[in-house]
Design a protein around this motif. Structure first.
Motif, PDB file in Angstrom:
ATOM      1  N   VAL A 119      47.286  32.756  77.530  1.00 33.38           N
ATOM      2  CA  VAL A 119      46.259  31.729  77.329  1.00 33.38           C
ATOM      3  C   VAL A 119      46.059  31.465  75.831  1.00 33.38           C
ATOM      4  O   VAL A 119      45.922  30.317  75.411  1.00 33.38           O
ATOM      5  N   ALA A 120      46.085  32.504  75.021  1.00 29.94           N
ATOM      6  CA  ALA A 120      45.955  32.337  73.563  1.00 29.94           C
ATOM      7  C   ALA A 120      47.132  31.540  73.002  1.00 29.94           C
ATOM      8  O   ALA A 120      46.945  30.700  72.109  1.00 29.94           O
ATOM      9  N   ALA A 121      48.324  31.770  73.520  1.00 31.58           N
ATOM     10  CA  ALA A 121      49.499  31.010  73.059  1.00 31.58           C
ATOM     11  C   ALA A 121      49.336  29.522  73.408  1.00 31.58           C
ATOM     12  O   ALA A 121      49.648  28.651  72.589  1.00 31.58           O
ATOM     13  N   PHE A 122      48.844  29.238  74.602  1.00 34.71           N
ATOM     14  CA  PHE A 122      48.572  27.844  74.977  1.00 34.71           C
ATOM     15  C   PHE A 122      47.541  27.254  74.014  1.00 34.71           C
ATOM     16  O   PHE A 122      47.720  26.151  73.487  1.00 34.71           O
ATOM     17  N   HIS A 123      46.457  27.976  73.783  1.00 41.82           N
ATOM     18  CA  HIS A 123      45.385  27.506  72.906  1.00 41.82           C
ATOM     19  C   HIS A 123      45.921  27.214  71.504  1.00 41.82           C
ATOM     20  O   HIS A 123      45.611  26.164  70.913  1.00 41.82           O
ATOM     21  N   ASP A 124      46.732  28.105  70.976  1.00 39.53           N
ATOM     22  CA  ASP A 124      47.297  27.909  69.638  1.00 39.53           C
ATOM     23  C   ASP A 124      48.208  26.687  69.599  1.00 39.53           C
ATOM     24  O   ASP A 124      48.155  25.894  68.656  1.00 39.53           O
ATOM     25  N   ASP A 125      49.046  26.525  70.632  1.00 44.80           N
ATOM     26  CA  ASP A 125      49.944  25.365  70.689  1.00 44.80           C
ATOM     27  C   ASP A 125      49.153  24.064  70.805  1.00 44.80           C
ATOM     28  O   ASP A 125      49.491  23.063  70.166  1.00 44.80           O
ATOM     29  N   THR A 142      40.752  31.675  83.227  1.00 41.20           N
ATOM     30  CA  THR A 142      41.306  30.960  82.076  1.00 41.20           C
ATOM     31  C   THR A 142      40.180  30.349  81.243  1.00 41.20           C
ATOM     32  O   THR A 142      40.210  30.405  80.009  1.00 41.20           O
ATOM     33  N   ILE A 143      39.190  29.788  81.906  1.00 44.21           N
ATOM     34  CA  ILE A 143      38.051  29.198  81.193  1.00 44.21           C
ATOM     35  C   ILE A 143      37.291  30.267  80.422  1.00 44.21           C
ATOM     36  O   ILE A 143      36.929  30.064  79.259  1.00 44.21           O
ATOM     37  N   ARG A 144      37.075  31.416  81.046  1.00 50.21           N
ATOM     38  CA  ARG A 144      36.369  32.491  80.344  1.00 50.21           C
ATOM     39  C   ARG A 144      37.170  32.951  79.126  1.00 50.21           C
ATOM     40  O   ARG A 144      36.593  33.230  78.066  1.00 50.21           O
ATOM     41  N   LEU A 145      38.491  33.008  79.243  1.00 52.95           N
ATOM     42  CA  LEU A 145      39.328  33.406  78.094  1.00 52.95           C
ATOM     43  C   LEU A 145      39.290  32.360  76.990  1.00 52.95           C
ATOM     44  O   LEU A 145      39.138  32.702  75.814  1.00 52.95           O
ATOM     45  N   LEU A 146      39.446  31.088  77.337  1.00 51.32           N
ATOM     46  CA  LEU A 146      39.407  30.038  76.318  1.00 51.32           C
ATOM     47  C   LEU A 146      38.047  30.012  75.618  1.00 51.32           C
ATOM     48  O   LEU A 146      37.975  29.864  74.396  1.00 51.32           O
ATOM     49  N   SER A 147      36.983  30.194  76.374  1.00 53.26           N
ATOM     50  CA  SER A 147      35.646  30.240  75.781  1.00 53.26           C
ATOM     51  C   SER A 147      35.504  31.431  74.844  1.00 53.26           C
ATOM     52  O   SER A 147      34.941  31.319  73.748  1.00 53.26           O
ATOM     53  N   LEU A 149      37.954  33.048  73.269  1.00 52.11           N
ATOM     54  CA  LEU A 149      38.803  32.859  72.085  1.00 52.11           C
ATOM     55  C   LEU A 149      38.072  32.046  71.023  1.00 52.11           C
ATOM     56  O   LEU A 149      38.228  32.299  69.823  1.00 52.11           O
ATOM     57  N   ARG A 150      37.293  31.075  71.441  1.00 50.24           N
ATOM     58  CA  ARG A 150      36.562  30.231  70.509  1.00 50.24           C
ATOM     59  C   ARG A 150      35.479  31.002  69.757  1.00 50.24           C
ATOM     60  O   ARG A 150      34.991  30.558  68.732  1.00 50.24           O
ATOM     61  N   GLN A 151      35.074  32.165  70.276  1.00 51.69           N
ATOM     62  CA  GLN A 151      34.032  32.956  69.625  1.00 51.69           C
ATOM     63  C   GLN A 151      34.580  33.815  68.491  1.00 51.69           C
ATOM     64  O   GLN A 151      33.817  34.408  67.739  1.00 51.69           O
ATOM     65  N   GLY A 152      35.902  33.886  68.373  1.00 54.74           N
ATOM     66  CA  GLY A 152      36.511  34.630  67.275  1.00 54.74           C
ATOM     67  C   GLY A 152      36.772  36.087  67.604  1.00 54.74           C
ATOM     68  O   GLY A 152      36.559  36.543  68.721  1.00 54.74           O
ATOM     69  N   GLY A 153      37.232  36.811  66.600  1.00 56.59           N
ATOM     70  CA  GLY A 153      37.585  38.216  66.768  1.00 56.59           C
ATOM     71  C   GLY A 153      39.047  38.356  67.158  1.00 56.59           C
ATOM     72  O   GLY A 153      39.781  37.377  67.276  1.00 56.59           O
ATOM     73  N   SER A 154      39.469  39.575  67.345  1.00 57.97           N
ATOM     74  CA  SER A 154      40.861  39.840  67.719  1.00 57.97           C
ATOM     75  C   SER A 154      41.111  39.400  69.159  1.00 57.97           C
ATOM     76  O   SER A 154      40.174  39.183  69.937  1.00 57.97           O
ATOM     77  N   LEU A 155      42.370  39.306  69.523  1.00 58.95           N
ATOM     78  CA  LEU A 155      42.724  38.953  70.890  1.00 58.95           C
ATOM     79  C   LEU A 155      42.172  39.989  71.868  1.00 58.95           C
ATOM     80  O   LEU A 155      41.660  39.650  72.936  1.00 58.95           O
ATOM     81  N   GLU A 156      42.239  41.259  71.485  1.00 62.65           N
ATOM     82  CA  GLU A 156      41.713  42.323  72.350  1.00 62.65           C
ATOM     83  C   GLU A 156      40.208  42.165  72.561  1.00 62.65           C
ATOM     84  O   GLU A 156      39.707  42.320  73.671  1.00 62.65           O
ATOM     85  N   GLU A 157      39.488  41.837  71.480  1.00 60.90           N
ATOM     86  CA  GLU A 157      38.036  41.638  71.594  1.00 60.90           C
ATOM     87  C   GLU A 157      37.722  40.445  72.489  1.00 60.90           C
ATOM     88  O   GLU A 157      36.829  40.511  73.336  1.00 60.90           O
ATOM     89  N   ALA A 158      38.459  39.360  72.302  1.00 62.71           N
ATOM     90  CA  ALA A 158      38.243  38.159  73.114  1.00 62.71           C
ATOM     91  C   ALA A 158      38.555  38.439  74.582  1.00 62.71           C
ATOM     92  O   ALA A 158      37.816  38.016  75.475  1.00 62.71           O
ATOM     93  N   ALA A 159      39.637  39.158  74.837  1.00 61.18           N
ATOM     94  CA  ALA A 159      40.027  39.474  76.217  1.00 61.18           C
ATOM     95  C   ALA A 159      38.986  40.360  76.894  1.00 61.18           C
ATOM     96  O   ALA A 159      38.608  40.119  78.051  1.00 61.18           O
ATOM     97  N   LEU A 160      38.507  41.349  76.188  1.00 63.18           N
ATOM     98  CA  LEU A 160      37.509  42.250  76.758  1.00 63.18           C
ATOM     99  C   LEU A 160      36.179  41.522  76.988  1.00 63.18           C
ATOM    100  O   LEU A 160      35.536  41.691  78.034  1.00 63.18           O
ATOM    101  N   ARG A 161      35.806  40.668  76.048  1.00 67.57           N
ATOM    102  CA  ARG A 161      34.583  39.871  76.203  1.00 67.57           C
ATOM    103  C   ARG A 161      34.695  38.975  77.445  1.00 67.57           C
ATOM    104  O   ARG A 161      33.768  38.889  78.244  1.00 67.57           O
ATOM    105  N   ALA A 162      35.855  38.335  77.622  1.00 61.50           N
ATOM    106  CA  ALA A 162      36.061  37.470  78.791  1.00 61.50           C
ATOM    107  C   ALA A 162      36.039  38.280  80.084  1.00 61.50           C
ATOM    108  O   ALA A 162      35.446  37.858  81.081  1.00 61.50           O
ATOM    109  N   ALA A 163      36.681  39.443  80.074  1.00 65.93           N
ATOM    110  CA  ALA A 163      36.741  40.285  81.274  1.00 65.93           C
ATOM    111  C   ALA A 163      35.358  40.790  81.671  1.00 65.93           C
ATOM    112  O   ALA A 163      35.086  40.991  82.859  1.00 65.93           O
ATOM    113  N   ARG A 164      34.503  40.991  80.698  1.00 66.48           N
ATOM    114  CA  ARG A 164      33.152  41.496  80.974  1.00 66.48           C
ATOM    115  C   ARG A 164      32.146  40.393  81.287  1.00 66.48           C
ATOM    116  O   ARG A 164      31.025  40.680  81.685  1.00 66.48           O
TER     117      ARG A 164
END
Length: 179
Positions: A119-125, A142-147, A149-164
């Motif tokens: 999802v991050a690769a799509f967002h970057d492209d 996917t929406i939770r991940l894209l949202s 990612l927009r909040q910043g931080g590392s990919l791991e932080e964004a993924a964990l934030r979305a998962a939670r």
């Protein structure tokens, strides 16, 4: 860039089933209702991107004469959990996933980090294209991940934030993001 994120209409599936990347059509009448509600967002040649899964693709084709399908927008693949009742999935497997939200592969499918990476690769492209606006028909995960990612931080932080993030995105609901 403004992203207009749309969760797919309700799929034709029994309640309580894990259906992630299973390719299900939308329920009867769900596409028509979504098109009517979303027509204000899909005008003036706005580019429409979508997951290739039928419940998204059907709607995207109704919103645009030339939608762009991208597999990176697909919902998480739950492996052997796909199309099983959540109640039938062994509790210890669900607990193992909760213990390692980023790297555990539910049912032997994808991990949250696998999904976040694509999802991050799509967002970057998409961002590299320099568009002002785009409409994206995809899935709650996917929406939770894209949202996130927009909040910043590392990919791991964004993924964990979305998962939670609790899943509260309704079928055909619109989420607006601005860069």
């Amino acid at each position: 860039m403004q992203l207009i994120l749309v969760r797919h209409p309700q799929p034709a599936v029994a309640a309580g089933l894990c259906y992630g990347s299973s390719d299900l059509p939308a329920a009867d009448g769900a596409i028509d209702a979504a098109v009517e509600a979303l027509s204000v967002h899909a005008r003036d040649g706005l580019p429409v991107y979508a997951s290739p899964l039928a419940r998204c693709a059907e709607l995207a084709r109704r919103l645009s004469p030339a939608p762009l399908f991208d597999a990176r927008l697909a919902e998480m693949h739950f492996g052997a959990w796909e199309m099983r009742s959540w109640d039938d999935i062994p509790r210890e497997e669900v607990d193992a996933w909760n213990a390692d939200l980023l790297h555990y592969r539910p049912g032997g499918g994808e991990s949250v980090m696998d999904v976040a990476t694509r999802v991050a690769a799509f967002h970057d492209d998409l961002h590299a294209q320099g568009l002002d606006r785009a409409l994206i028909v995809c899935h709650a995960g996917t929406i939770r991940l894209l949202s996130s990612l927009r909040q910043g931080g590392s990919l791991e932080e964004a993924a964990l934030r979305a998962a939670r993030t609790p899943h509260r995105i309704a079928y055909a609901e619109v989420t607006m993001l601005k860069a």
